[in-house]
Write an enzyme that holds these catalytic residues in place. Sequence first.
Site, PDB file in Angstrom:
ATOM      1  N   SER A   1      29.130   5.344 -56.279  1.00 54.01           N
ATOM      2  CA  SER A   1      28.589   6.625 -56.729  1.00 54.01           C
ATOM      3  C   SER A   1      27.083   6.720 -56.522  1.00 54.01           C
ATOM      4  CB  SER A   1      28.934   6.854 -58.205  1.00 54.01           C
ATOM      5  OG  SER A   1      30.320   7.091 -58.335  1.00 54.01           O
TER       6      SER A   1
ATOM      7  N   THR B   1      27.673  -3.580 -69.709  1.00 55.43           N
ATOM      8  CA  THR B   1      26.241  -3.723 -69.421  1.00 55.43           C
ATOM      9  C   THR B   1      25.618  -2.343 -69.223  1.00 55.43           C
ATOM     10  OG1 THR B   1      26.486  -3.785 -67.009  1.00 55.43           O
ATOM     11  CG2 THR B   1      26.763  -5.892 -68.203  1.00 55.43           C
TER      12      THR B   1
ATOM     13  N   HIS C   1      24.430  -1.119 -66.666  1.00 55.62           N
ATOM     14  CA  HIS C   1      24.593  -0.669 -65.287  1.00 55.62           C
ATOM     15  C   HIS C   1      25.104   0.775 -65.225  1.00 55.62           C
ATOM     16  CE1 HIS C   1      25.243  -1.133 -60.979  1.00 55.62           C
ATOM     17  NE2 HIS C   1      26.473  -0.646 -61.142  1.00 55.62           N
TER      18      HIS C   1
END
Length: 167
Positions: free
Chosen positions: A65, A95, A97
């Site tokens: 993405s 996390t 991220h």
Amino acid sequence: MATNLKNLSEYDASLVASAEKMKFGIVVSEWNPDVTEELMNGAYSTLEKHGAKAENILVAHVPGSFELTHGARQFIKHTDVDAIICLGCVIKGDTPHFDYVCQGVTQGITELNVKHKIPVIFGVLTTDNQQQALDRAGGKHGNKGDEGAITAIKMVALTQELKASKK
């Protein structure tokens, strides 16, 4: 409006212009392919349903993405599409991220819309889990790809209408 209150695939077809003379780019993330391919299928079939010809629907895949912005930029630089639909799926993990990817792709698509003359449509699912993503990729909440296609058609029609009013 929250997706759980609206089906992404429901719309008033009478409010959608013909896409017969429009050209579209679809950029699809390869990450979470069981979701993103369904989003792409939804967008593609919805464009065709509204008159877009297969030869006027260009599809490109990018690794994830985050790379959707660059893929869309390449469509802008190297093709004559009227709109670009970015389709991806980011599922929250353990996390941060998730936050960085979502923020980056959102900001990137926003910048493309501000800097360029063609609409770049945000069709990225940002979900807490896999089931939420599946529910929005042809499941019980419809298909975000359908919504992206309808948005693209409407934005191209708006652009064309405003250009014509300048003449």
